[in-house]
Design an enzyme around this catalytic site. Structure first.
Site, mmCIF file in Angstrom:
data_model
loop_
_atom_site.group_PDB
_atom_site.id
_atom_site.type_symbol
_atom_site.label_atom_id
_atom_site.label_comp_id
_atom_site.label_asym_id
_atom_site.label_seq_id
_atom_site.Cartn_x
_atom_site.Cartn_y
_atom_site.Cartn_z
ATOM 1 C CB VAL A 191 -0.984 0.021 1.198
ATOM 2 C CG1 VAL A 191 -2.024 -1.083 1.051
ATOM 3 C CG2 VAL A 191 -0.256 -0.095 2.524
ATOM 4 C CB SER A 192 0.523 4.457 -1.639
ATOM 5 O OG SER A 192 0.429 3.772 -2.858
ATOM 6 C CB THR A 193 -0.345 6.316 2.806
ATOM 7 O OG1 THR A 193 -1.665 5.771 2.898
ATOM 8 C CG2 THR A 193 -0.229 7.173 1.556
#
Length: 82
Positions: free
Chosen positions: A8-10
């Site tokens: 996931v990005s964050t």
């Protein structure tokens, strides 16, 4: 062996959906990280995942954009695996 990679990005996002899917597909090892996919730099788990693969292993991702953000990036990963 099926090897999974989840990203996931964050930090506030959750990989639970990806992890469940990878486990259902029979991944015995799963590498997981929370890092931007804009660059391969800083994605330590991706590097560890790719380095762990052996001939005959199958790399499994939930969606293609979890491992590569562009066709160029995907081709570089495939070249590395060759």
């Amino acid at each position: 062996m099926f090897v999974g990679y989840a990203r996931v990005s964050t930090q506030d996002q959750d990989t639970a959906l990806q992890l469940d899917a990878l486990r259902c597909l029979g991944c015995s090892t799963i590498f997981e990280e929370k890092a931007s996919g804009a660059s391969r730099r800083g994605r330590r788990e991706l590097a560890r995942c790719l380095a762990s693969l052996k001939r005959g292993d199958v790399l499994v991702v939930y969606k293609i954009d979890r491992i590569a953000r562009s066709l160029f990036d995907l081709l570089e990963i495939l070249r590395q695996l060759e």
